[in-house]
Design an enzyme around this catalytic site. Structure first.
Site, short mmCIF file in Angstrom:
data_model
loop_
_atom_site.label_atom_id
_atom_site.label_comp_id
_atom_site.label_asym_id
_atom_site.label_seq_id
_atom_site.Cartn_x
_atom_site.Cartn_y
_atom_site.Cartn_z
N LYS A 174 5.48 4.20 3.37
CA LYS A 174 6.38 5.14 4.19
C LYS A 174 7.31 4.31 5.07
CE LYS A 174 6.68 9.61 6.59
NZ LYS A 174 7.75 9.84 5.76
N HIS B 180 0.31 7.93 7.81
CA HIS B 180 0.71 7.69 6.37
C HIS B 180 0.37 6.48 5.92
CE1 HIS B 180 2.87 11.53 8.01
NE2 HIS B 180 2.93 11.68 6.41
#
Length: 266
Positions: free
Chosen positions: A159, A155
């Site tokens: 995040k 990600h």
């Protein structure tokens, strides 16, 4: 049309949810909310999202504006989601929750609130990911204990939780299909002299870099062959469209805690 409230409307995912709402003919934007410190407070939600003026101003308090929406969509952080949960429970509003990183106590609060309101809670609302969950059940049951399982997820750098909620859910599905408890068999990263791999473990590897929207691969590795099930998201819109679909579905449901498998009927 159903009136939606969108929590975190000024953030990356929130802006995408606003755009998806504006494109969907089953729902309309009724309210938009942000943390009190957010720069977007007082701005038009559509202008922030790049869709043009909507007349819906981003405000601080969903409770004060509860009459503006029937369903609250929340892809924020656990603490904020829990506050929204109590508001929706008090006023009988349904919820669609895509927040990840909830702990066991917070998940229990979802179950308790679901006695009074209908909630769709899923770490990933894309149709493709939920199809992958079904495929993982088939793969795990077919390949069995002779294949090592590793889950790799990537990600963007912003995040804050790891592994991702989607990766954990994939691990849960595989573990359940193999008759294992993920809490007992999960291994999160490896370093140093780790010794021989325990064949019953499920490994997780996490990547955080750049602007990666979301990538997940579950690897079943046997002797002489490897099976991989992969999902790659190139846009947050896939999650947002799933959330709109969940919102339209949950509006007609009795109180209860549902997931995207329920929404999609798979």
């Amino acid at each position: 049309m159903l009136r939606l409230g969108i929590n975190g409307a000024g953030g990356r995912m929130g802006r995408t949810l606003v755009r998806a709402c504006m494109e969907d003919d089953q729902v309309r934007l009724g309210g938009a909310f942000e943390a009190p410190s957010a720069d977007s407070i007082g701005s038009d939600a559509g202008e922030i999202a790049g869709t043009g003026r909507t007349g819906v101003i981003i405000r601080e308090d969903p409770q004060a504006c509860h009459a503006d929406f029937e369903i609250l969509v929340d892809f924020t952080v656990p603490e904020c989601t829990m506050q929204s949960l109590e508001i929706c429970r008090e006023y009988g509003k349904s919820m669609v929750i895509g927040t990840t990183g909830l702990d066991a106590r917070q998940k229990l609060r979802l179950q308790e609130a679901a006695r009074d309101i209908s909630i769709v809670f899923a770490p990933n609302m894309s149709t493709g990911v939920n199809l992958c969950l079904q495929l993982l059940q088939v793969a795990a049951r077919t390949l069995g204990d002779e294949y090592d399982v590793e889950i790799i997820e990537a990600h963007h750098r912003h995040k804050v939780d790891a592994p991702s909620g989607t990766a954990l859910r994939m691990g849960e599905v595989v573990a359940e299909s193999l008759g294992r408890d993920l809490d007992e068999c999960a291994v999160y990263g490896r370093q140093g002299h780790t010794g021989k791999r325990d064949t019953r473990t499920i490994g997780f590897e996490t990547i955080r870099a750049g602007d990666i929207v979301g990538e997940h691969t579950v690897m079943f590795s046997g002797v002489g062959e490897r099976v991989e099930i992969t999902h790659r998201a190139s846009s947050r819109m896939s999650f947002a469209r799933g959330a709109m679909r969940a919102a339209a579905w949950v509006a007609s449901q009795d109180p209860g805690l549902y997931d995207m498998q329920d929404v999609l009927g798979i």
